[in-house]
Motif scaffolding. Sequence first.
Motif, mmCIF file in Angstrom:
data_model
loop_
_atom_site.group_PDB
_atom_site.id
_atom_site.type_symbol
_atom_site.label_atom_id
_atom_site.label_comp_id
_atom_site.label_asym_id
_atom_site.label_seq_id
_atom_site.Cartn_x
_atom_site.Cartn_y
_atom_site.Cartn_z
ATOM 1 N N TYR A 192 35.390 52.706 49.088
ATOM 2 C CA TYR A 192 34.722 53.404 50.191
ATOM 3 C C TYR A 192 33.324 53.907 49.835
ATOM 4 O O TYR A 192 32.407 53.846 50.653
ATOM 5 N N LEU A 193 33.134 54.415 48.630
ATOM 6 C CA LEU A 193 31.828 54.974 48.262
ATOM 7 C C LEU A 193 30.718 53.931 48.285
ATOM 8 O O LEU A 193 29.539 54.281 48.418
ATOM 9 N N GLN A 194 31.078 52.676 48.168
ATOM 10 C CA GLN A 194 30.080 51.609 48.169
ATOM 11 C C GLN A 194 30.095 50.793 49.458
ATOM 12 O O GLN A 194 29.041 50.449 49.988
ATOM 13 N N TYR A 195 31.285 50.505 49.965
ATOM 14 C CA TYR A 195 31.405 49.610 51.109
ATOM 15 C C TYR A 195 31.820 50.318 52.400
ATOM 16 O O TYR A 195 32.021 49.646 53.423
ATOM 17 N N LYS A 196 31.928 51.656 52.339
ATOM 18 C CA LYS A 196 32.335 52.451 53.510
ATOM 19 C C LYS A 196 33.678 51.914 54.024
ATOM 20 O O LYS A 196 34.586 51.694 53.258
ATOM 21 N N ASN A 197 33.774 51.703 55.333
ATOM 22 C CA ASN A 197 35.051 51.252 55.883
ATOM 23 C C ASN A 197 35.094 49.739 56.080
ATOM 24 O O ASN A 197 35.975 49.219 56.768
ATOM 25 N N VAL A 198 34.145 49.021 55.460
ATOM 26 C CA VAL A 198 34.081 47.570 55.646
ATOM 27 C C VAL A 198 34.846 46.884 54.509
ATOM 28 O O VAL A 198 34.269 46.355 53.550
ATOM 29 N N ARG A 199 36.139 46.888 54.611
ATOM 30 C CA ARG A 199 36.991 46.299 53.573
ATOM 31 C C ARG A 199 36.665 44.833 53.304
ATOM 32 O O ARG A 199 36.684 44.402 52.138
ATOM 33 N N PRO A 200 36.375 44.022 54.327
ATOM 34 C CA PRO A 200 36.065 42.610 54.057
ATOM 35 C C PRO A 200 34.887 42.405 53.102
ATOM 36 O O PRO A 200 34.885 41.444 52.317
ATOM 37 N N ASP A 201 33.892 43.287 53.144
ATOM 38 C CA ASP A 201 32.762 43.149 52.223
ATOM 39 C C ASP A 201 33.193 43.394 50.779
ATOM 40 O O ASP A 201 32.755 42.707 49.850
ATOM 41 N N TYR A 202 34.054 44.379 50.603
ATOM 42 C CA TYR A 202 34.609 44.654 49.270
ATOM 43 C C TYR A 202 35.425 43.469 48.777
ATOM 44 O O TYR A 202 35.311 43.046 47.618
ATOM 45 N N LEU A 203 36.235 42.906 49.659
ATOM 46 C CA LEU A 203 37.071 41.771 49.270
ATOM 47 C C LEU A 203 36.237 40.541 48.928
ATOM 48 O O LEU A 203 36.602 39.760 48.048
ATOM 49 N N LYS A 204 35.125 40.377 49.603
ATOM 50 C CA LYS A 204 34.222 39.274 49.268
ATOM 51 C C LYS A 204 33.611 39.480 47.884
ATOM 52 O O LYS A 204 33.492 38.538 47.090
ATOM 53 N N ALA A 205 33.257 40.729 47.587
ATOM 54 C CA ALA A 205 32.582 41.031 46.319
ATOM 55 C C ALA A 205 33.515 40.952 45.120
ATOM 56 O O ALA A 205 33.108 40.534 44.032
ATOM 57 N N ILE A 206 34.767 41.346 45.293
ATOM 58 C CA ILE A 206 35.649 41.485 44.132
ATOM 59 C C ILE A 206 35.935 40.145 43.458
ATOM 60 O O ILE A 206 36.221 40.090 42.256
ATOM 61 N N TRP A 207 35.819 39.039 44.208
ATOM 62 C CA TRP A 207 36.053 37.732 43.601
ATOM 63 C C TRP A 207 35.043 37.418 42.497
ATOM 64 O O TRP A 207 35.303 36.576 41.632
ATOM 65 N N ASN A 208 33.914 38.112 42.509
ATOM 66 C CA ASN A 208 32.893 37.892 41.482
ATOM 67 C C ASN A 208 33.248 38.507 40.133
ATOM 68 O O ASN A 208 32.569 38.236 39.136
ATOM 69 N N VAL A 209 34.288 39.348 40.096
ATOM 70 C CA VAL A 209 34.658 40.019 38.843
ATOM 71 C C VAL A 209 36.129 39.807 38.486
ATOM 72 O O VAL A 209 36.678 40.521 37.647
ATOM 73 N N ILE A 210 36.779 38.835 39.116
ATOM 74 C CA ILE A 210 38.171 38.543 38.768
ATOM 75 C C ILE A 210 38.220 37.914 37.381
ATOM 76 O O ILE A 210 37.524 36.940 37.088
ATOM 77 N N ASN A 211 39.071 38.463 36.538
ATOM 78 C CA ASN A 211 39.223 37.992 35.158
ATOM 79 C C ASN A 211 40.295 36.905 35.115
ATOM 80 O O ASN A 211 41.484 37.174 34.907
ATOM 81 N N TRP A 212 39.863 35.658 35.285
ATOM 82 C CA TRP A 212 40.829 34.570 35.352
ATOM 83 C C TRP A 212 41.520 34.311 34.026
ATOM 84 O O TRP A 212 42.632 33.776 33.993
ATOM 85 N N GLU A 213 40.886 34.689 32.934
ATOM 86 C CA GLU A 213 41.553 34.556 31.640
ATOM 87 C C GLU A 213 42.797 35.443 31.592
ATOM 88 O O GLU A 213 43.855 35.029 31.114
ATOM 89 N N ASN A 214 42.668 36.657 32.098
ATOM 90 C CA ASN A 214 43.804 37.575 32.120
ATOM 91 C C ASN A 214 44.895 37.084 33.057
ATOM 92 O O ASN A 214 46.089 37.126 32.724
ATOM 93 N N VAL A 215 44.496 36.626 34.242
ATOM 94 C CA VAL A 215 45.475 36.115 35.207
ATOM 95 C C VAL A 215 46.202 34.907 34.624
ATOM 96 O O VAL A 215 47.426 34.768 34.767
ATOM 97 N N THR A 216 45.471 34.050 33.946
ATOM 98 C CA THR A 216 46.079 32.871 33.319
ATOM 99 C C THR A 216 47.050 33.275 32.226
ATOM 100 O O THR A 216 48.149 32.700 32.110
ATOM 101 N N GLU A 217 46.689 34.251 31.410
ATOM 102 C CA GLU A 217 47.596 34.734 30.367
ATOM 103 C C GLU A 217 48.899 35.251 30.977
ATOM 104 O O GLU A 217 49.994 34.996 30.445
ATOM 105 N N ARG A 218 48.780 35.969 32.067
ATOM 106 C CA ARG A 218 49.980 36.487 32.731
ATOM 107 C C ARG A 218 50.835 35.336 33.271
ATOM 108 O O ARG A 218 52.072 35.368 33.191
ATOM 109 N N TYR A 219 50.188 34.341 33.828
ATOM 110 C CA TYR A 219 50.911 33.181 34.373
ATOM 111 C C TYR A 219 51.643 32.433 33.265
ATOM 112 O O TYR A 219 52.835 32.095 33.404
ATOM 113 N N MET A 220 50.957 32.179 32.165
ATOM 114 C CA MET A 220 51.580 31.430 31.076
ATOM 115 C C MET A 220 52.742 32.220 30.455
ATOM 116 O O MET A 220 53.762 31.641 30.071
ATOM 117 N N ALA A 221 52.586 33.549 30.387
ATOM 118 C CA ALA A 221 53.639 34.381 29.804
ATOM 119 C C ALA A 221 54.904 34.383 30.650
ATOM 120 O O ALA A 221 56.017 34.324 30.115
#
Length: 224
Positions: A192-221
């Motif tokens: 909210y402090l950055q995107y106010k009530n515009v959740r879709p803008d936050y959701l668009k931005a968060i894909w730029n910082v997803i740690n796929w190495e971590n997600v992959t480690e969880r999947y393989m485990a």
Amino acid sequence: MRALSLHPPLTRWLPSKGRSLGPLGREKDTAATYDYGALEPHINAQIMELHHSKHHAAYVNNLNVTEDKYREALAKGGYVTAQVALQPALKFNGGGHINHTIFWTNLSPNGGGEPKGELLEAIKRDFGSFDKFKEKLTTVSAGVQGSGWGWLGFNKEQGRLQIAACSNQDPLQGTTGLIPLLGIDVWEHAYYLQYKNVRPDYLKAIWNVINWENVTERYMACKK
């Protein structure tokens, strides 16, 4: 710079003063760290610091209090009544701790892009393409009414990836049976402090910082 200190999930936690949450007990601290401002411009430092040091810390504190009450009740012999009475607090605060512990590791200043290898192939198999998967998880996360989480989970029984939404701080595995791989926090305090009530803008931005190495480690485990 203040840093976010990340640890594996533990039963008993205490917030340390200032920068991080840390475990209490014999477990080794295998923390990975990044600065609160490391995810900018996608998620700003003020959000990360408040989210981690205030909101997550509150779940930890309240979970510790609830666990103390639980032990006291067991010592007095009232275990059935205590279990029933303390379930809502255990679910909410325990879930809040579990969810956020996963969330911090799911993010990285070196994140974004697409996963590779077996995880990418599984995403293509179960969703058609990475873009279709991304669109579906974004849509599900945007559609959470009030507060909650959007999740990519693994259905171990079926051997497939699934997308799900959880309300409030309901833990994915404890409420759906899916093993959590990637969680997107859509409580307003996450954006909210950055995107106010515009959740879709936050959701668009968060894909730029997803740690796929971590997600992959969880999947393989969880495939083992």
